[in-house]
Design a protein around this motif. Structure first.
Motif, PDB file in Angstrom:
ATOM      1  N   LEU A 307       0.577  -1.333   0.051  1.00 46.57           N
ATOM      2  CA  LEU A 307       0.148   0.162   0.063  1.00 46.57           C
ATOM      3  C   LEU A 307       0.841   1.367  -0.066  1.00 46.57           C
ATOM      4  N   ASP A 311       0.831   4.160  -2.817  1.00 48.42           N
ATOM      5  CA  ASP A 311       0.701   5.560  -2.398  1.00 48.42           C
ATOM      6  C   ASP A 311       2.042   6.526  -2.990  1.00 48.42           C
ATOM      7  N   LEU A 358      -3.179   5.431   8.287  1.00 47.02           N
ATOM      8  CA  LEU A 358      -3.747   5.250   7.079  1.00 47.02           C
ATOM      9  C   LEU A 358      -3.419   4.088   6.234  1.00 47.02           C
ATOM     10  N   TYR A 359      -2.762   3.144   6.987  1.00 50.78           N
ATOM     11  CA  TYR A 359      -2.214   1.845   6.427  1.00 50.78           C
ATOM     12  C   TYR A 359      -2.759   0.742   7.271  1.00 50.78           C
ATOM     13  N   LEU A 370     -12.235   8.411   6.370  1.00 52.05           N
ATOM     14  CA  LEU A 370     -11.009   8.138   5.787  1.00 52.05           C
ATOM     15  C   LEU A 370     -10.637   9.299   4.901  1.00 52.05           C
ATOM     16  N   THR A 374      -7.371  11.248   5.112  1.00 52.61           N
ATOM     17  CA  THR A 374      -6.328  11.509   3.978  1.00 52.61           C
ATOM     18  C   THR A 374      -6.098  12.946   3.546  1.00 52.61           C
ATOM     19  N   ARG A 422      -8.020   4.114  -0.482  1.00 55.06           N
ATOM     20  CA  ARG A 422      -8.353   3.415   0.958  1.00 55.06           C
ATOM     21  C   ARG A 422     -10.196   3.402   0.956  1.00 55.06           C
ATOM     22  N   LEU A 426      -9.699  -0.201   2.782  1.00 55.08           N
ATOM     23  CA  LEU A 426      -9.571   0.279   4.076  1.00 55.08           C
ATOM     24  C   LEU A 426     -10.907   0.364   4.762  1.00 55.08           C
ATOM     25  N   SER A 427     -11.958   0.942   4.103  1.00 53.14           N
ATOM     26  CA  SER A 427     -13.098   1.183   4.692  1.00 53.14           C
ATOM     27  C   SER A 427     -13.929  -0.111   5.085  1.00 53.14           C
TER      28      SER A 427
END
Length: 765
Positions: A307, A311, A358-359, A370, A374, A422, A426-427
């Motif tokens: 990730l 990025d 954020l990871y 998120l 961010t 994300r 990640l959500s």
């Protein structure tokens, strides 16, 4: 009795009648799970007689003392070394007197009438040698290992290559966890989970004990296979449920846990299948297990690195696009300068993202949060560069040798893909969500209106379970789950994961008592607010089914604050140890001359999340000050203080060794003072809000130490601690540090000195 272990049994009168069920719990450093586990066992024994045998594998966290102190009815077996799960259970079997024996992990919680339901199931299934129940994850999703097939080479291969996950409804490829079968139906299976495994004592005479080749994993598979080979049946009963905090105990040593898991796979294969396969195939199996173990070990780190790499690519692609848009497709002459600055820009941005968490995937963080986090992290990173540009001309030459408008445009362009990644990965919608079970405390108009909204607007992943009365028998609403005074029992019985308090008027003490009980059981707490509560303080408003609620944060440390605070602790403690190294020798020598005994004093204290650690300090009292009295509170003029101890306490030089605790991550420079386990327990009984101060690392100094007095009431000190916990920020930490320096300076000046506020300890409270 073997010299390798020691057995403690309750008084004879406590176990004169043979019970229906013997529960065997094997523990290794799992003290934080024991209260919940044992309470859930003893709270759900209606209709059956139960005895509990607790086998401890050389724990160092006080587990044995905790069980002996709080559960005297439990049989305790103490190993002097970690004997492993199989051997520890085998040690308990000769002491079991029940009609059935249950193997149960300490990181489990019994739900409802699981014990009596399983006992009745065994009574009605005389062919069942072994039986298991429906095992749930903490998010209430099914734990697939609770019913499974024997991992033959083909079954294991389908799982290892991912076919079982890709085709979960296939009878051929999904046999490992039987995902093609309805988990709500009773069925005969090959094996059940060792976290909750009930069996008949007669099994021991025909099948034998658990195989002690298996240290932590695999012994239940081997036992189930051997039982079926002897003619016994293995059953799965979904009518009984438990929650298993899977991996809770193995997290003590992740590397050892992973090693034992994959070693168990090889032991199982070599014992049952190696003889039926050609040697090259056995080599292939061993190689496959080795590769899987390596991948399993590096996967968490690899996901984060992947990730971060993505990025980095997106950030730099956005800058390239910005060059094209801003300079009309003419990359030179500035693009070469950007390439030289790119590693700095990218590295700092990734570090900021890491600090902002954020990871990591967090279930409470939705896509909107998120997006905000961010954008905030991008803004902070850009702000750092702009600030450095003004402060250092050399830095400006390195990072901005190209038009700053390109940099600004690139930052704007990078926001969209970074947020999109994300949102997908990640959500919470990208995670496997469990069922949120919601209860409402209160039966008034607000509670009824909220319940109506929940019933009509909740999604498939949430379920409204019912009301909890503030006064028993005072409402005709349905369903009533119980009373607020018995909130812990209600949480256990219905596995509630979220509690909403909708009570108009409650005394603060009762409100905090309920909140502490909910949080201690892992339930998220929200409150239906009044306008007054919103006006008087800083609150985090959330909404559920369209209604505004106050969310009580379980972790008040934000990503940025946590990163900066821990960084300051690491740097400050390292520098402090270097600067004060000469003081160590001087104080140690002076202490030895002042009083016989060691210079350093070590004592168990309670740290963040209730985890015990050993606090270090220079001794200021006589050696073994509590040998006769036991743990007692100290007084301002304690006669146990040695000659040199008074100076050490006044100057705070006795605290210098705690720089080592800070460096280890057990303490911070600023926070509530760490307390002894005995007093934490005492204070928590008198005021449940005391647990709230344990959500942060304890500190070398704190708000209570600077503003309070030595002889202040415990309730007043707690107010200072809670005020600090609820208002964490770097400014508060800085003010506390400055205040502490003033106190120390006044001591060295010899001026009027206020009695020092400290914690309760046998050496120096």
């Amino acid at each position: 009795m073997s010299s390798a272990f020691q057995v403690t049994t309750p008084a004879e009168g406590d176990h004169c009648t043979a019970p229906d069920l013997s529960v065997v719990i094997v523990n290794w450093n799992g003290i934080e799970y024991l209260e919940e586990c044992l309470d859930s066992v003893f709270a759900h024994t209606a209709g059956i007689g139960v005895e509990v045998l607790f086998v401890d594998n050389a724990s160092t966290d006080g587990s044995v003392a905790f069980v002996r102190r709080h559960y005297p009815q439990v049989h305790v077996i103490v190993n002097r070394e970690n004997a492993g799960f199989a051997r520890a259970n085998n040690q308990a079997f000769p002491h079991c007197r029940g009609r059935y024996i249950l193997l149960m992990n300490p990181d489990t919680r019994v739900l409802g009438d699981a014990l009596s339901a399983m006992t009745a199931f065994m009574d009605t299934h005389p062919d069942a040698g072994i039986a298991g129940c429906r095992v749930l994850n903490p998010d209430l999703t099914l734990q697939l290992a609770c019913r499974r097939s024997i991992p033959t080479p083909s079954v294991a291969l389908y799982r290892m290559v991912g076919l079982a996950r890709i085709l979960p409804s296939s009878r051929r490829f999904a046999r490992y966890n039987l995902t093609y079968m309805d988990d709500s139906k009773e069925m005969e299976v090959d094996a059940v989970s060792g976290s909750f495994l009930m069996f008949r004592p007669e099994l021991l005479s025909t099948v034998g004990d658990l195989d002690e080749q298996f240290f932590l994993y695999g012994e239940e598979l081997d036992w189930c296979l051997r039982a079926r080979q002897k003619g016994w049946k293995v059953w799965y009963n979904p009518g009984a449920e438990i929650i298993h905090y899977k991996g809770g105990l193995s997290k003590r040593s992740k590397l050892r846990s992973k090693y034992e898991f994959h070693r168990a796979m090889l032991v199982f294969h070599n014992k049952h299948f190696a003889g039926t396969l050609a040697r090259p195939l056995n080599w292939l199996v061993s190689f496959g297990v080795l590769i899987r173990g390596i991948l399993d070990g590096v996967a968490p780190v690899a996901r984060v690195l992947a990730l971060m790499t993505l990025d980095a690519v997106l950030i730099n692609m956005a800058q390239v696009v910005a060059f094209y848009l801003k300079l009309g497709g003419m990359l030179q002459p500035h693009f070469g300068a950007y390439l030289s600055a790119s590693p700095v820009l990218t590295g700092v941005t990734l570090l900021v993202f890491w600090g902002a968490r954020l990871y990591t995937a967090e279930r409470d963080r939705d896509t909107a949060q998120l997006t905000y986090q961010t954008l905030r992290a991008l803004t902070v990173a850009a702000g750092l560069f702009v600030l450095a540009n003004f402060v250092s001309r050399r830095f400006a030459t390195l990072t901005f040798p190209f038009p700053r408008s390109v940099f600004t445009l690139g930052w704007v362009l990078s926001a969209v893909p970074l947020i999109g990644v994300r949102a997908m990965l990640l959500s919470p919608t990208a995670l496997k969500k469990g069922i949120t079970r919601i209860g409402i405390i209160g039966t008034g108009d607000a509670a009824q209106r909220l319940a109506q909204e929940l019933r009509t607007r909740l999604g498939a992943g949430s379920r409204f379970m019912g009301f909890i009365e503030t006064t028993p028998g005072g409402s005709a609403l349905k369903p009533i789950l119980g009373a607020a005074d018995g909130i812990t029992t209600v949480l256990h019985r219905f596995a509630l994961t979220e509690m909403i308090i909708a009570v108009g008027s409650w005394t603060p003490h009762r409100l905090m008592d309920v909140i502490a009980s909910c949080e201690s059981r892992g339930a998220q707490v929200r409150i239906v607010p009044s306008l007054y509560e919103i006006l008087i303080g800083k609150v985090e408003l959330t909404n559920l089914a369209g209604m505004p609620l106050i969310k009580l944060p379980t972790d008040p440390l934000s990503g940025w604050y946590r990163l900066v605070k821990r960084g300051c602790d690491l740097v400050g403690s390292a520098i402090g140890l270097l600067l004060f190294s000469w003081v160590f020798a001087l104080v140690a020598a002076s202490t030895k001359l002042s009083s016989p005994g060691p210079a350093l004093y070590r004592q168990n204290r309670v740290g963040r999340r209730g985890k015990n650690f050993v606090l270090l300090k220079f001794r200021t009292m006589i050696h073994d000050a509590e040998k006769e009295s036991g743990p007692v509170m100290a007084t301002p003029s304690d006669p146990r203080i040695i000659r040199f101890g008074g100076f050490l306490r006044a100057s705070h030089l006795d605290e210098i060794p705690q720089l080592i605790n800070i460096l280890r991550g057990e303490m911070s420079f600023v926070g509530p003072r760490p307390e002894r386990p005995e007093f934490v327990e005492m204070f928590t009984r008198s005021d449940p809000t005391y647990q709230r101060r344990l959500v942060v690392r304890p500190g070398l100094t704190g708000l209570a130490q600077v503003n309070g007095r030595y002889d202040s009431e415990a309730s007043d000190k707690l107010k200072y601690d809670l005020a600090y916990v609820n208002n964490l920020n770097l400014g508060t930490d800085l003010r506390i540090l400055i205040g502490s320096l003033k106190v120390i300076a006044s001591a060295f000046r010899g001026g009027p000195r206020r009695p020092r506020h400290t914690s309760t300890t046998g050496d120096r409270p």
